[in-house]
Write an enzyme that holds these catalytic residues in place. Structure first.
Site, PDB file in Angstrom:
ATOM      1  N   LYS A 116       0.880  -1.176   0.000  1.00 14.90           N
ATOM      2  CA  LYS A 116       0.000   0.000   0.000  1.00 14.90           C
ATOM      3  C   LYS A 116       0.917   1.226   0.000  1.00 14.90           C
ATOM      4  O   LYS A 116       1.522   1.567   1.019  1.00 14.90           O
ATOM      5  CB  LYS A 116      -0.866  -0.047   1.267  1.00 14.90           C
ATOM      6  N   ARG A 136      -8.102  11.227  -7.873  1.00 13.60           N
ATOM      7  CA  ARG A 136      -9.326  10.519  -7.511  1.00 13.60           C
ATOM      8  C   ARG A 136     -10.479  11.487  -7.224  1.00 13.60           C
ATOM      9  O   ARG A 136     -11.602  11.262  -7.616  1.00 13.60           O
ATOM     10  CB  ARG A 136      -9.090   9.660  -6.268  1.00 13.60           C
ATOM     11  N   CYS A 157      23.707  24.472  32.801  1.00 15.86           N
ATOM     12  CA  CYS A 157      23.426  23.055  32.570  1.00 15.86           C
ATOM     13  C   CYS A 157      22.405  22.546  33.587  1.00 15.86           C
ATOM     14  O   CYS A 157      22.602  22.728  34.792  1.00 15.86           O
ATOM     15  CB  CYS A 157      24.734  22.275  32.671  1.00 15.86           C
TER      16      CYS A 157
HETATM   17  N1  5U1 Z   1      -1.601  -1.708  -4.052  1.00 15.97           N
HETATM   18  C1  5U1 Z   1      -2.783  -1.125  -4.050  1.00 15.97           C
HETATM   19  N2  5U1 Z   1      -3.033   0.039  -3.497  1.00 15.97           N
HETATM   20  N3  5U1 Z   1      -4.341   0.282  -3.705  1.00 15.97           N
HETATM   21  C2  5U1 Z   1      -5.086   1.363  -3.351  1.00 15.97           C
HETATM   22  N4  5U1 Z   1      -3.896  -1.620  -4.606  1.00 15.97           N
HETATM   23  C3  5U1 Z   1      -4.882  -0.752  -4.386  1.00 15.97           C
HETATM   24  N5  5U1 Z   1      -6.183  -0.781  -4.738  1.00 15.97           N
HETATM   25  C4  5U1 Z   1      -6.938   0.254  -4.398  1.00 15.97           C
HETATM   26  C5  5U1 Z   1      -6.419   1.347  -3.706  1.00 15.97           C
HETATM   27  C6  5U1 Z   1      -7.277   2.494  -3.342  1.00 15.97           C
HETATM   28  O1  5U1 Z   1      -8.260   0.285  -4.723  1.00 15.97           O
HETATM   29  C7  5U1 Z   1      -8.834  -0.805  -5.403  1.00 15.97           C
HETATM   30  C8  5U1 Z   1      -9.069  -1.952  -4.493  1.00 15.97           C
HETATM   31  C9  5U1 Z   1     -10.101  -0.301  -5.983  1.00 15.97           C
END
Ligand code: 5U1
Length: 688
Positions: free
Chosen positions: A132, A153, A427
């Site tokens: 992540k 996003r 000190c």
């Molecule tokens: N590695 C990874 N990071 N990440 C973030 N996969 C992944 N998938 C995401 C997100 C927000 O969303 C999907 C599950 C839709």
């Protein structure tokens, strides 16, 4: 267009295509594979050839050309993009223990109608596991292989159009490799590597620009930057983790195969991924990445598990904006916000005062943190951290927690700046005065011989072979003597008796006798060794010898002021200041007197140079050939008159004595306005 021009244009078109493909290959090798294929100069040559061809044939210009990565004018704002396929977020499993992975697997099995325990009839579910990334989610739209749009996003339905900035990210291909479908949206994360982040912050700081709190903020801030030329200077990277809209593409049957396909298109996909079966394997992946976390070149905040089969993903579907088939299994957060209640200092073994933040307790990096380091006054100034601020605290791995930055939006009114020297003029451990050298980051306690915080270090140095040479008084023994409060200052060493020593752990009577003999022997020493043994900052063995030779007697050294000290060869303003700081601390003088009273002694002699004369406290530089005096003779005359000869001209030079063929030193003296003398002028000065 003439036939000749047409032929030239056709030839240029072929060359332009070849150059773009080649440059894209090199970009991929450099920015994605981390394996450069050609020297920079060769890359630049190809790039310039392409630029020249595009300038000569404007019809050949194209948005997927590597020359377009830094093009574009600053924007007034970002346009809105409606995501054809919503950009979902991911459900977070906040239980950072292995129970998080087990709970996810159990939920998936339940929702797929499988028995809780795996069996032949209901085998383990196959998952794709990934990292992540801690960055900014981005959707990249490729049409017929060409990057046409990039968007954030936003709320998942609508995002901001950031195509210009995304083009500057060299790891993102402007054209997909191979047979690309008519439409393919790649979803992933723009992030910044830690090393790139550190370099960027150093650059920002040097330029007097604002620094970033962490790599994620730096990445997000760079993509939300309205001027693409600035974004182009930000070292951003990208990893894909899925797809959005796709047309004319035979979607692979598993998520892992989707990522393989993206990698084959030349899109960066992180290598730390795996296809796993069942909860145990997810737990093991979570643990394995936790181990690697600190050594990865970028920040992550967890791992992601996804049901690998696309068919099962469709069966599982979504709840609100999150798919049921995926979860982010977090690690303990490495950053948290808390209140900075106070700043105190810790005195280290060398006397350095380290400011320490006293915090409202906060859970971060898996533990409750109440203190964090602030390093030194310069860091406090640079970060503008003030008592009463809400601050971001970071604890990564086993590293000492640190205060990263204040949350300025939460600052309640005007808070006074923190001034370490004003708050701690003495000190907190021993009450000696605190000093900070001009070129030093740390403020220090000047009570080296007396301060309990520096006790062990000071005693070890005092007893060391090149100082008082007390054989047998090493680290373990010093630890015992100090911990048992038998020895506090060096003078206590000369008060040790057989009884006290023989009672120590692992100390037989024979060893105790040997130690006492060594202590006795050390009482008769040399002035140079004694000066070195005092542990004055910046006074090494050679300087101690120079001081002993120059002053001849300890009292002469004890009385010397900074100007007098600078008469000593190789003693400059920094060393002179350190000596004066040390000797103006009454605690140190007391210990010196006690040592003398305890019978520590040495031979004394007359001073090497009578500290008087016309040039006392003056610094001269000699250059060129003087009519009658050699360099050594002139130097001896200057020193005999109390002056000092230095090798280079600076603002602190009082006179330059220039003979024939004086070169750059003369020029520098003229520039700095230093008084210039010839030999006759020097002689007159000596007479004055
Ligand atoms: N590695 C990874 N990071 N990440 C973030 N996969 C992944 N998938 C995401 C997100 C927000 O969303 C999907 C599950 C839709």
């Amino acid at each position: 267009m003439s036939a000749g021009q047409q032929a030239a244009a056709a030839e240029a078109a072929v060359r332009v295509r070849a150059l773009r493909a080649e440059l894209a290959r090199h970009d991929h090798a450099y920015y994605v594979l981390d394996a450069p294929t050609i020297p920079d100069a060769e890359y630049d040559r190809l790039f310039q050839e392409l630029q020249a061809l595009e300038a000569a044939h404007p019809a050949l210009r194209s948005p997927d050309s590597p020359t377009q990565r830094v093009g574009g004018k600053p924007l007034h704002g970002f346009a809105t993009v409606v995501h054809k396929v919503p950009m979902l977020s991911i459900r977070t499993e906040t239980d950072t223990t292995e129970a998080g992975a087990i709970a996810f697997d159990a939920r998936i099995r339940r929702e797929l109608g499988l028995a809780p325990e795996a069996s032949e009839a209901a085998p383990d579910v196959e998952y794709a596991a990934e990292l992540k990334f801690d960055g900014l989610a981005i959707s990249l739209r490729y049409e017929h292989g060409v990057l046409v749009q990039a968007a954030t996003r936003g709320d998942g339905q609508r995002g901001e159009e950031v195509t210009q900035n995304i083009r500057t990210v060299r790891a993102i291909p402007l054209r997909l490799a191979g047979e690309a479908p008519p439409v393919l949206e790649v979803r992933g994360e723009v992030y910044m590597r830690r090393a790139d982040f550190e370099r960027l912050n150093a650059r920002q700081q040097a330029a007097g620009d604002k620094t970033f709190v962490n790599p994620r903020n730096a990445a997000a801030g760079s993509i939300r930057q309205l001027d693409p030329a600035i974004a182009a200077r930000r070292p951003l990277s990208f990893f894909a983790y899925g797809v959005g809209d796709a047309e004319g593409w035979a979607m692979p049957p598993t998520h892992s195969a989707v990522l393989e396909a993206l990698a084959a298109f030349g899109v960066p996909v992180c290598e730390h991924r795996a296809v796993l079966r069942g909860a145990r394997a997810l737990v093991a992946f979570h643990a394995e990445i936790a181990e690697k976390r600190e050594t990865l070149p970028f920040d992550i905040d967890g791992v992601v598990y996804k049901v690998n089969s696309i068919a099962l993903q469709r069966e599982l579907g979504f709840v609100s904006r999150e798919p049921r088939w995926a979860v982010a299994h977090k690690y303990p957060a490495q950053e948290a916000v808390t209140l900075l209640r106070d700043i105190e200092v810790q005195v280290g073994r060398t006397g350095a005062l380290t400011p320490v933040a006293r915090l409202e307790p906060v859970f971060v990096g898996g533990v409750t943190v109440t203190n964090a380091t602030l390093h030194n006054q310069d860091e406090i100034d640079r970060k503008d951290v003030r008592i009463g601020d809400w601050v971001i605290v970071r604890r990564a791995g086993d590293v000492i927690p640190e205060v990263v930055a204040p949350v300025l939006e939460r600052r309640a009114g005007e808070l006074p700046r923190f001034d370490l020297l004003a708050r701690y003029p003495t000190c907190p451990v021993c009450g000696s005065h605190v000093v900070r050298g001009e070129d030093e980051a740390a403020a220090r306690c000047s009570g080296g011989l007396f301060c309990p915080a520096q006790r062990k270090q000071a005693l070890l140095h005092f007893a060391s072979r090149r100082a008082m040479h007390i054989d047998g008084l090493g680290e373990k023994l010093v630890d015992q003597l100090v911990d048992a409060a038998i020895v506090k200052t060096p003078v206590d060493i000369y008060r040790l008796g057989l009884l006290a020593l023989a009672n120590l752990e692992r100390m037989g009577e024979k060893s105790a006798q040997n130690l006492l003999a060594a202590i006795e022997k050390s009482r008769h020493t040399t002035l140079a060794r004694f000066i070195f043994a005092l542990g004055i900052r910046n006074v090494g063995e050679a300087t101690a010898r120079d001081l002993a030779r120059h002053f001849g007697a300890l009292d002469a050294l004890l009385e010397a002021d900074e100007a007098t000290l600078q008469q000593v060869p190789d003693v400059g303003p920094i060393v002179a200041r350190s000596i004066v700081d040390f000797l103006s601390e009454p605690h140190n003088r007391e210990v010196i007197e006690q040592l003398r009273a305890a019978g520590v002694r040495w031979e004394e002699g007359p001073p090497a140079v009578a500290p008087a004369g016309a040039l006392l406290g003056r610094t001269l530089v000699l250059t060129g050939t003087l009519p009658t005096l050699t360099r050594d003779e002139a130097k001896a005359m200057v020193e005999a008159a109390g002056g000092k000869v230095s090798g280079s001209v600076s603002k602190k030079t009082d006179y330059l004595v220039a003979g024939e063929e004086a070169g750059s030193k003369l020029e520098k003296a003229q520039t700095l306005g230093v008084a210039i003398l010839d030999e006759a002028g020097l002689r007159a000065l000596l007479q004055s």
